[in-house]
Design a protein around this motif. Structure first.
Motif: not given
Length: 406
Positions: A98-102, A122-124, A135-136, A143-149
């Protein structure tokens, strides 16, 4: 290839997926400790998937797949995304960056992997460049994926140790591939391998299923004897006792079957690979339905190899000849190779696949699933040849059972 090499088809496939410039190539280089992928600030640097094989402590032999960004654009971009989707079908564990809020695209791909029963981590990535360490964005993803990256950085190696542990936890339950020979033989048994050395196996080489099967027999502690078809009678005559098992190339079934001792089991490399790489139950059903096809049936023959067609090629010459002899000259046959496999199979009455030694099991099963969803029977070379010759009930299956008409 040496006997102890692990081929790509038998390695755990770990794919990296994300937008262009999400940090996939940098991360794969950090994970492998090598410049396995080209890194550039120019979007779209990665075109075709890049494969890098290595050993991971605690996991074993793996292959990392670096893919093109799934947000690529234009006509060329569509082709790149198509290759990315193809790589996704052979992925055992997906690393989703994941690389952006969209994150609509990322969530779409997460759903795709869910339908494929593929674990997703999932990764940031590149968090060293984020003011807050990512962190943000991680909160937004959670919140979107219901999984902490996981928060990772290829530059300072942050999060890589945690990622290795996540990979171990994400291992599919069936990661340990089934045995090639199953329960057909055990330590101390004599096994004869009949390996025709024809145009399919150039001088100085054995084909991959022969190499892999021979290696497993040695690991099991079996006495493995190898011969060509014309030497089988002499090989059997030289044994004090009949062998437990004969494994032949499927195209030699016709010559080998009459020579089989009464209490010796007989199978083929391709039949073994029907279970090792595919879905034996579905393939057996497909072999049965093969014999019920009409003379004008439409059959797809799928080869994993992409070699130049050879004289007397089994998939392009020998199998079609046998099919037409049994079912009629009016058959319609389409032949594809490599990863050129049509997504729409509805025009076919049957799919006959090769042994798939070049593919990993995940990818073969994705093809089987597509056939199942479209209601198209599927089998493989060895089972179809045995069925066409009328000896399928006499062929031993890897689970030790005999074929019973369904």
């Amino acid at each position: 290839m040496s006997l102890n090499d692990t081929t790509r088809g038998n390695r755990l496939h770990i794919g990296l997926f994300g937008r262009r410039n999400a940090g996939k190539s940098s991360l794969i280089n950090a994970l492998t400790g090598q410049e396995a992928a080209t890194v550039s600030e120019i979007p779209g640097t990665t075109t075709d998937p890049v494969y890098k094989a290595m050993e991971l402590h605690g996991i074993g032999p793996v292959v990392f797949i670096d893919t093109a960004g799934f947000d690529d654009e234009g006509e060329l971009g569509k082709l790149r995304v198509a290759r990315t989707k193809q790589a996704a079908r052979e992925t055992d564990i997906a690393l989703l960056l994941f690389s952006q809020e969209e994150m609509g695209e990322e969530l779409h791909w997460r759903e795709f992997f869910r339908k494929q029963n593929t674990p997703v981590i999932p990764l940031v990535s590149g968090v060293d460049a984020w003011p807050d360490g990512g962190k943000e964005l991680a909160d937004t993803v959670e919140r979107a994926a219901e999984t902490r990256p996981l928060l990772v950085s290829a530059k300072n190696k942050q999060g890589l140790a945690e990622l290795y542990q996540e990979l171990i936890r994400a291992l599919p339950e069936d990661y340990e591939q089934p045995s090639i020979t199953g329960t057909l033989c055990q330590e101390g048994d004599t096994v004869v391998l009949v390996m025709p050395q024809d145009i399919q196996a150039p001088k100085g080489r054995l084909i991959l299923p022969q190499v892999q099967t021979l290696r497993e027999l040695l690991d099991k502690g079996c006495r493995a004897l190898c011969c060509t078809t014309d030497k089988l009678a002499g090989t059997l005559a030289g044994l004090k006792e009949s062998p437990q098992l004969i494994i032949t190339d499927s195209q030699a079934f016709r010559e080998v079957y009459p020579l089989k001792p009464e209490h010796t089991l007989l199978t083929s490399f391709s039949v073994l690979f029907a279970a090792f790489k595919g879905d034996m139950d579905y393939f057996l059903k497909g072999a049965e339905e093969l014999l019920q096809l009409s003379p004008d049936a439409h059959i797809l023959i799928a080869e994993a190899c992409t070699h130049k067609p050879l004289q007397e090629d089994i998939g392009r010459v020998k199998l079609p000849r046998l099919l037409r002899k049994k079912l009629g000259e009016g058959l319609q046959l389409d032949i594809v190779s490599g990863k050129d496999f049509p997504r729409n199979l509805e025009r076919y009455d049957l799919v006959i696949h090769c042994g798939s030694c070049m593919f990993n099991r995940k990818y073969v099963l994705s093809r089987v699933q597509e056939a199942k969803e479209q209601g198209i029977p599927m089998t493989n070379y060895g089972l179809s040849i045995a069925a066409l010759l009328g000896i399928l009930p006499q062929v031993a299956l890897p689970n030790g059972k005999k074929y019973v008409k369904m």
